[in-house]
Write a protein that holds these residues in place. Sequence first.
Motif, PDB file in Angstrom:
ATOM      1  N   UNK A  65       0.821  -1.214   0.000  1.00 21.64           N
ATOM      2  CA  UNK A  65       0.000   0.000   0.000  1.00 21.64           C
ATOM      3  C   UNK A  65       0.854   1.264   0.000  1.00 21.64           C
ATOM      4  N   UNK A  66       1.803   1.350   0.900  1.00 19.63           N
ATOM      5  CA  UNK A  66       2.686   2.510   0.952  1.00 19.63           C
ATOM      6  C   UNK A  66       3.516   2.639  -0.316  1.00 19.63           C
ATOM      7  N   UNK A  67       3.908   1.496  -0.860  1.00 21.68           N
ATOM      8  CA  UNK A  67       4.678   1.495  -2.104  1.00 21.68           C
ATOM      9  C   UNK A  67       3.882   2.054  -3.261  1.00 21.68           C
ATOM     10  N   UNK A  68       2.588   1.743  -3.286  1.00 22.03           N
ATOM     11  CA  UNK A  68       1.737   2.288  -4.354  1.00 22.03           C
ATOM     12  C   UNK A  68       1.570   3.788  -4.210  1.00 22.03           C
ATOM     13  N   UNK A  69       1.475   4.260  -2.979  1.00 21.95           N
ATOM     14  CA  UNK A  69       1.369   5.701  -2.758  1.00 21.95           C
ATOM     15  C   UNK A  69       2.666   6.393  -3.198  1.00 21.95           C
ATOM     16  N   UNK A  70       3.804   5.810  -2.842  1.00 18.51           N
ATOM     17  CA  UNK A  70       5.095   6.361  -3.273  1.00 18.51           C
ATOM     18  C   UNK A  70       5.187   6.308  -4.804  1.00 18.51           C
ATOM     19  N   UNK A  71       4.703   5.224  -5.394  1.00 14.48           N
ATOM     20  CA  UNK A  71       4.681   5.074  -6.854  1.00 14.48           C
ATOM     21  C   UNK A  71       3.896   6.221  -7.502  1.00 14.48           C
ATOM     22  N   UNK A  72       2.726   6.519  -6.970  1.00  8.31           N
ATOM     23  CA  UNK A  72       1.897   7.605  -7.512  1.00  8.31           C
ATOM     24  C   UNK A  72       2.617   8.941  -7.350  1.00  8.31           C
ATOM     25  N   UNK A  73       3.205   9.179  -6.182  1.00 12.77           N
ATOM     26  CA  UNK A  73       3.914  10.440  -5.942  1.00 12.77           C
ATOM     27  C   UNK A  73       5.130  10.585  -6.861  1.00 12.77           C
ATOM     28  N   UNK A  74       5.884   9.497  -7.028  1.00 14.22           N
ATOM     29  CA  UNK A  74       7.031   9.551  -7.937  1.00 14.22           C
ATOM     30  C   UNK A  74       6.581   9.751  -9.380  1.00 14.22           C
ATOM     31  N   UNK A  75       5.470   9.130  -9.756  1.00 10.44           N
ATOM     32  CA  UNK A  75       4.932   9.310 -11.107  1.00 10.44           C
ATOM     33  C   UNK A  75       4.588  10.781 -11.319  1.00 10.44           C
ATOM     34  N   UNK A  76       3.936  11.392 -10.327  1.00 10.70           N
ATOM     35  CA  UNK A  76       3.554  12.809 -10.433  1.00 10.70           C
ATOM     36  C   UNK A  76       4.789  13.700 -10.564  1.00 10.70           C
ATOM     37  N   UNK A  77       5.758  13.497  -9.683  1.00 12.62           N
ATOM     38  CA  UNK A  77       6.972  14.293  -9.729  1.00 12.62           C
ATOM     39  C   UNK A  77       7.744  14.015 -11.017  1.00 12.62           C
ATOM     40  N   UNK A  78       7.842  12.746 -11.368  1.00 13.09           N
ATOM     41  CA  UNK A  78       8.548  12.367 -12.595  1.00 13.09           C
ATOM     42  C   UNK A  78       7.934  13.002 -13.823  1.00 13.09           C
ATOM     43  N   UNK A  79       6.609  13.055 -13.862  1.00 13.57           N
ATOM     44  CA  UNK A  79       5.941  13.656 -15.005  1.00 13.57           C
ATOM     45  C   UNK A  79       6.228  15.146 -15.082  1.00 13.57           C
ATOM     46  N   UNK A  80       6.319  15.795 -13.943  1.00 13.77           N
ATOM     47  CA  UNK A  80       6.638  17.226 -13.938  1.00 13.77           C
ATOM     48  C   UNK A  80       8.061  17.500 -14.425  1.00 13.77           C
ATOM     49  N   UNK A  81       8.986  16.578 -14.143  1.00 16.34           N
ATOM     50  CA  UNK A  81      10.380  16.797 -14.548  1.00 16.34           C
ATOM     51  C   UNK A  81      10.754  16.013 -15.807  1.00 16.34           C
ATOM     52  N   UNK A  82       9.774  15.530 -16.516  1.00 19.69           N
ATOM     53  CA  UNK A  82       9.947  14.891 -17.827  1.00 19.69           C
ATOM     54  C   UNK A  82      10.588  13.500 -17.788  1.00 19.69           C
ATOM     55  N   UNK A  83      10.225  12.711 -16.799  1.00 15.27           N
ATOM     56  CA  UNK A  83      10.606  11.306 -16.786  1.00 15.27           C
ATOM     57  C   UNK A  83       9.503  10.557 -17.537  1.00 15.27           C
ATOM     58  N   UNK A  84       9.846   9.743 -18.533  1.00 17.52           N
ATOM     59  CA  UNK A  84       8.825   9.040 -19.320  1.00 17.52           C
ATOM     60  C   UNK A  84       7.965   8.107 -18.463  1.00 17.52           C
ATOM     61  N   UNK A  85       6.675   8.120 -18.709  1.00 15.93           N
ATOM     62  CA  UNK A  85       5.728   7.292 -17.967  1.00 15.93           C
ATOM     63  C   UNK A  85       5.941   5.793 -18.149  1.00 15.93           C
ATOM     64  N   UNK A 125      -3.351   9.202 -14.307  1.00 18.33           N
ATOM     65  CA  UNK A 125      -4.459  10.163 -14.246  1.00 18.33           C
ATOM     66  C   UNK A 125      -4.193  11.219 -13.177  1.00 18.33           C
ATOM     67  N   UNK A 126      -3.776  10.781 -12.001  1.00 20.45           N
ATOM     68  CA  UNK A 126      -3.465  11.723 -10.917  1.00 20.45           C
ATOM     69  C   UNK A 126      -2.324  12.648 -11.348  1.00 20.45           C
ATOM     70  N   UNK A 127      -1.316  12.073 -11.990  1.00 18.73           N
ATOM     71  CA  UNK A 127      -0.176  12.862 -12.450  1.00 18.73           C
ATOM     72  C   UNK A 127      -0.593  13.921 -13.463  1.00 18.73           C
ATOM     73  N   UNK A 128      -1.429  13.547 -14.402  1.00 25.01           N
ATOM     74  CA  UNK A 128      -1.898  14.508 -15.411  1.00 25.01           C
ATOM     75  C   UNK A 128      -2.716  15.624 -14.761  1.00 25.01           C
ATOM     76  N   UNK A 129      -3.534  15.274 -13.788  1.00 34.49           N
ATOM     77  CA  UNK A 129      -4.337  16.276 -13.076  1.00 34.49           C
ATOM     78  C   UNK A 129      -3.433  17.234 -12.313  1.00 34.49           C
ATOM     79  N   UNK A 130      -2.471  16.694 -11.578  1.00 34.25           N
ATOM     80  CA  UNK A 130      -1.549  17.534 -10.819  1.00 34.25           C
ATOM     81  C   UNK A 130      -0.761  18.459 -11.747  1.00 34.25           C
ATOM     82  N   UNK A 131      -0.286  17.903 -12.855  1.00 35.21           N
ATOM     83  CA  UNK A 131       0.461  18.714 -13.817  1.00 35.21           C
ATOM     84  C   UNK A 131      -0.409  19.836 -14.372  1.00 35.21           C
ATOM     85  N   UNK A 132      -1.645  19.506 -14.710  1.00 36.81           N
ATOM     86  CA  UNK A 132      -2.560  20.524 -15.258  1.00 36.81           C
ATOM     87  C   UNK A 132      -2.689  21.701 -14.299  1.00 36.81           C
ATOM     88  N   UNK A 133      -3.015  21.414 -13.045  1.00 34.98           N
ATOM     89  CA  UNK A 133      -3.240  22.501 -12.094  1.00 34.98           C
ATOM     90  C   UNK A 133      -1.949  23.249 -11.749  1.00 34.98           C
TER      91      UNK A 133
END
Length: 186
Positions: free
Chosen positions: A44-64, A89-97
């Motif tokens: 569970x915690x790993x999935x949350x970290x995964x989502x957070x890293x995906x969001x941050x990675x998307x902002x700094x141009x790490x490929x999905x 989806x969460x990453x795209x939303x965060x990036x948009x805002x």
Amino acid sequence: MRSYKGLLLVIAFLLLLLAVVEFSGLREHFNLRFMHQIIVEHQLGGLLIFVLLFCLGNLIHVPGLVFLAAAVLALGRLWGGVATYIAASVSCILTYFTIRFIGGDALRELKNPYAIRVLAQLDRHPVKSIALLRTLFQTAPTLNYVLSLSGVHFYQYLLGTLLGLPLPITLYCVFFDYLGKTLHLN
């Protein structure tokens, strides 16, 4: 110069974020091995970290695809795909805002004929255009930035994103699952 203010602010934000990630040592964690390990060891915690890293990675141009591969290899084709769809989806939303907050609809202020033509096409069919772009380019960070700065409404962005992501994610899940089994990675 006023028309470039939003774009310059976004570029400054990206450079600052890249510097923070680099100097903090976070950049080391944007790899397949780390993400696979964190998902496997801490469900569970790993999935949350995964989502957070995906969001941050998307902002700094790490490929999905790095995130998708890690999820599929750790969780299998189905659950890896579900985890990736949610994280993307969460990453795209965060990036948009985030990008919209910083740069507004900066692309609308450009007086470039090509930009005007592209934005007019986006205005005619926003959801359909975004869904097609997502199908072709998934969560490409540059696409997220451009769409965020385009002035498209959030509900159109969200709907196009949610409709466009399932097909490519499914295809990549099948591919990475096959690759993982063939190379004995999962």
